[in-house]
Write a protein that holds these residues in place. Structure first.
Motif, mmCIF file in Angstrom:
data_model
loop_
_atom_site.group_PDB
_atom_site.id
_atom_site.type_symbol
_atom_site.label_atom_id
_atom_site.label_comp_id
_atom_site.label_asym_id
_atom_site.label_seq_id
_atom_site.Cartn_x
_atom_site.Cartn_y
_atom_site.Cartn_z
ATOM 1 N N GLY A 1 6.770 -21.146 106.454
ATOM 2 C CA GLY A 1 7.289 -21.015 107.674
ATOM 3 C C GLY A 1 8.966 -21.629 107.368
ATOM 4 O O GLY A 1 9.743 -20.822 108.085
ATOM 5 N N PHE A 2 9.314 -22.619 106.753
ATOM 6 C CA PHE A 2 10.652 -22.948 106.628
ATOM 7 C C PHE A 2 11.423 -22.018 105.906
ATOM 8 O O PHE A 2 12.533 -21.979 106.164
ATOM 9 C CB PHE A 2 10.683 -24.559 106.017
ATOM 10 C CG PHE A 2 10.417 -25.648 107.155
ATOM 11 C CD1 PHE A 2 11.620 -26.224 107.685
ATOM 12 C CD2 PHE A 2 9.101 -26.011 107.535
ATOM 13 C CE1 PHE A 2 11.375 -27.386 108.433
ATOM 14 C CE2 PHE A 2 9.060 -27.006 108.444
ATOM 15 C CZ PHE A 2 10.093 -27.435 108.723
ATOM 16 N N VAL A 3 10.930 -21.470 104.727
ATOM 17 C CA VAL A 3 11.695 -20.570 103.907
ATOM 18 C C VAL A 3 11.886 -19.374 104.989
ATOM 19 O O VAL A 3 12.934 -18.570 104.643
ATOM 20 C CB VAL A 3 10.713 -20.023 102.703
ATOM 21 C CG1 VAL A 3 11.643 -19.161 102.062
ATOM 22 C CG2 VAL A 3 10.700 -21.591 101.947
ATOM 23 N N THR A 4 11.059 -18.972 105.716
ATOM 24 C CA THR A 4 11.232 -17.728 106.588
ATOM 25 C C THR A 4 12.491 -17.810 107.303
ATOM 26 O O THR A 4 13.301 -17.005 107.510
ATOM 27 C CB THR A 4 9.783 -17.565 107.090
ATOM 28 O OG1 THR A 4 8.653 -17.066 106.565
ATOM 29 C CG2 THR A 4 10.221 -16.303 108.093
ATOM 30 N N ILE A 5 12.669 -19.099 108.012
ATOM 31 C CA ILE A 5 13.661 -19.459 108.747
ATOM 32 C C ILE A 5 14.947 -19.384 108.109
ATOM 33 O O ILE A 5 16.090 -18.799 108.674
ATOM 34 C CB ILE A 5 13.468 -20.576 109.496
ATOM 35 C CG1 ILE A 5 12.277 -20.455 110.419
ATOM 36 C CG2 ILE A 5 14.571 -21.065 110.628
ATOM 37 C CD1 ILE A 5 12.248 -19.399 111.620
ATOM 38 N N LEU A 6 14.882 -20.008 106.994
ATOM 39 C CA LEU A 6 16.086 -19.947 106.060
ATOM 40 C C LEU A 6 16.689 -18.559 105.661
ATOM 41 O O LEU A 6 17.622 -18.371 105.458
ATOM 42 C CB LEU A 6 15.736 -20.754 104.617
ATOM 43 C CG LEU A 6 15.695 -22.428 104.858
ATOM 44 C CD1 LEU A 6 15.330 -23.033 103.680
ATOM 45 C CD2 LEU A 6 16.964 -22.861 105.619
ATOM 46 N N VAL A 7 15.604 -17.656 105.225
ATOM 47 C CA VAL A 7 15.946 -16.190 105.060
ATOM 48 C C VAL A 7 16.766 -15.828 106.317
ATOM 49 O O VAL A 7 17.718 -14.923 106.106
ATOM 50 C CB VAL A 7 14.632 -15.377 104.772
ATOM 51 C CG1 VAL A 7 14.925 -14.011 104.714
ATOM 52 C CG2 VAL A 7 14.080 -15.879 103.433
ATOM 53 N N ILE A 8 16.100 -15.890 107.472
ATOM 54 C CA ILE A 8 16.931 -15.439 108.664
ATOM 55 C C ILE A 8 18.416 -16.114 108.819
ATOM 56 O O ILE A 8 19.290 -15.275 109.107
ATOM 57 C CB ILE A 8 16.044 -15.943 109.791
ATOM 58 C CG1 ILE A 8 14.951 -14.979 109.936
ATOM 59 C CG2 ILE A 8 16.896 -15.479 111.103
ATOM 60 C CD1 ILE A 8 13.812 -15.411 110.985
ATOM 61 N N VAL A 9 18.353 -17.381 108.369
ATOM 62 C CA VAL A 9 19.845 -17.801 108.534
ATOM 63 C C VAL A 9 20.894 -17.073 107.403
ATOM 64 O O VAL A 9 21.894 -16.759 107.622
ATOM 65 C CB VAL A 9 19.615 -19.343 108.287
ATOM 66 C CG1 VAL A 9 21.167 -19.984 107.903
ATOM 67 C CG2 VAL A 9 19.065 -19.898 109.272
ATOM 68 N N PHE A 10 20.222 -16.921 106.024
ATOM 69 C CA PHE A 10 20.913 -16.118 105.339
ATOM 70 C C PHE A 10 21.460 -14.906 105.540
ATOM 71 O O PHE A 10 22.648 -14.387 105.687
ATOM 72 C CB PHE A 10 20.278 -15.994 103.904
ATOM 73 C CG PHE A 10 20.488 -16.955 102.894
ATOM 74 C CD1 PHE A 10 21.519 -17.207 102.126
ATOM 75 C CD2 PHE A 10 19.228 -18.115 102.749
ATOM 76 C CE1 PHE A 10 21.619 -18.015 101.122
ATOM 77 C CE2 PHE A 10 19.442 -19.157 101.850
ATOM 78 C CZ PHE A 10 20.820 -19.167 101.122
ATOM 79 N N LEU A 11 20.554 -14.130 106.274
ATOM 80 C CA LEU A 11 20.957 -12.710 106.810
ATOM 81 C C LEU A 11 21.827 -12.773 108.041
ATOM 82 O O LEU A 11 22.886 -11.974 107.884
ATOM 83 C CB LEU A 11 19.523 -12.134 107.454
ATOM 84 C CG LEU A 11 18.505 -11.749 106.142
ATOM 85 C CD1 LEU A 11 17.259 -11.119 106.715
ATOM 86 C CD2 LEU A 11 19.134 -10.777 105.143
ATOM 87 N N ALA A 12 21.775 -13.705 109.001
ATOM 88 C CA ALA A 12 22.513 -13.946 110.049
ATOM 89 C C ALA A 12 23.984 -14.303 109.582
ATOM 90 O O ALA A 12 25.246 -13.740 110.077
ATOM 91 C CB ALA A 12 22.111 -14.859 110.994
ATOM 92 N N ALA A 13 24.037 -15.160 108.572
ATOM 93 C CA ALA A 13 25.398 -15.630 108.013
ATOM 94 C C ALA A 13 25.979 -14.335 107.417
ATOM 95 O O ALA A 13 27.291 -14.351 107.366
ATOM 96 C CB ALA A 13 25.202 -16.665 106.919
#
Length: 307
Positions: free
Chosen positions: A277-289
């Motif tokens: 779950g936490f890594v999934t959110i971090l992937v979204i943060v990477f893509l948005a950045a």
């Protein structure tokens, strides 16, 4: 511009699916969440079978992934092995790490770009040599070494700050951890800015601006610095996700209960729902950045146009 954003959003979909599936595969296929739930004790076969069915672990891996993605679309990231919803852990951890990341980015941007600008404008002089030497030393020191040294000096020996961060994690307590987290990235930003400034200072457009009689501060800020920041912005944008995901060491040193702490606990206890779950959110943060960085290109350099 609008079509470019839509196209980039569509390109993010396969990247997101591929990244999350890889993480899901490594966590669930290469380990046994049920065995980790019981620890050293061997579970009763009937109990283990019931838990596997409840957690959807008796299905093929691709079905497990589709079931997990369906839950994510409804905002359900599963339940940790301690019975707490993963979304509740996220609500407690992510604000802390976001504040820590903001502090680190401010140090990284303000100090890194300033030192890089000064070094680039005085290329080959003593200031430039000193900046290169200091940044080389900073890059060579691991985070856990610089973290413990600064914690001992400022927190224990001199008593300037608290050696550990309280659960509320206000901004003033995150200054020293933010410096520790930003040190390596700050050194890279400094060297990247210095190199870009030194290269662009010999460009034709800069000589034209000087020949037109523009004030020196305007030549530096409006022309030289603005065009030199494109590679720096690229690095900083991609570094946002790296700072949030790479804060494990810093958060452990200063006892910060953020994303890094939760990931460490999840990996240590093999708590699969928490890690995924936490890594999934971090992937979204990477893509948005990365998307934000692409959009900032046109702001920094008007010559860049999106079809």
């Amino acid at each position: 511009m609008g079509r470019y954003v839509i196209r980039r959003l569509l390109q993010m979909i396969p990247v997101f699916i591929g990244s999350t599936f890889l993480i899901f595969f490594m966590v669930y296929a290469l380990g046994d969440p049920v065995a980790a739930l019981f620890g050293d004790k061997a579970p009763d076969p009937a109990t283990a079978a019931r838990i596997r069915k409840d957690l959807y672990l008796d299905e093929p891996l691709w079905k497990q992934y589709l079931h997990y993605m369906g839950q994510i679309l409804t905002g359900n990231f599963g339940t940790a092995f301690n019975g707490q919803d993963v979304t509740e852990l996220m609500a407690d951890a992510f604000p802390v790490t976001v504040r820590l990341t903001i502090v680190a980015l401010l140090f990284e941007i303000l100090i890194g770009i300033t030192l890089g600008l000064l070094g680039g404008l005085r290329r080959g002089r003593s200031l430039d040599t000193s900046v290169l030497l200091v940044t080389l030393i900073v890059v060579s020191i691991p985070t856990f070494v610089s973290g413990y040294v600064l914690q001992y000096l400022f927190g224990v020996k001199w008593g300037a700050v608290s050696p550990s961060v309280s659960p509320a994690a206000p901004f003033d307590e995150l200054l020293l951890p933010g410096v520790v987290l930003a040190l390596t990235s700050l050194a890279y930003v400094t060297r990247l800015t210095r190199t870009s400034i030194a290269e662009n200072s010999r460009a034709d457009y800069l000589r034209t601006a000087v020949a037109k009689g523009l004030p020196r501060h305007r030549v530096i800020t409006r022309h030289l610095l603005r065009n030199s920041l494109i590679p720096v912005v690229t690095f900083i944008g991609t570094d946002i996700g790296a700072l949030m995901g790479g804060a494990i060491v810093t958060e452990r040193i200063f006892n910060i209960h953020g994303v890094g702490y939760q990931l460490y606990q999840g990996i240590l206890r093999q708590n699969s729902p928490t890690v995924v779950g936490f890594v999934t959110i971090l992937v979204i943060v990477f893509l948005a950045a990365n998307l934000l960085v692409d959009l900032l290109y046109a702001v920094l350099d008007p010559r860049i146009r999106y079809a």
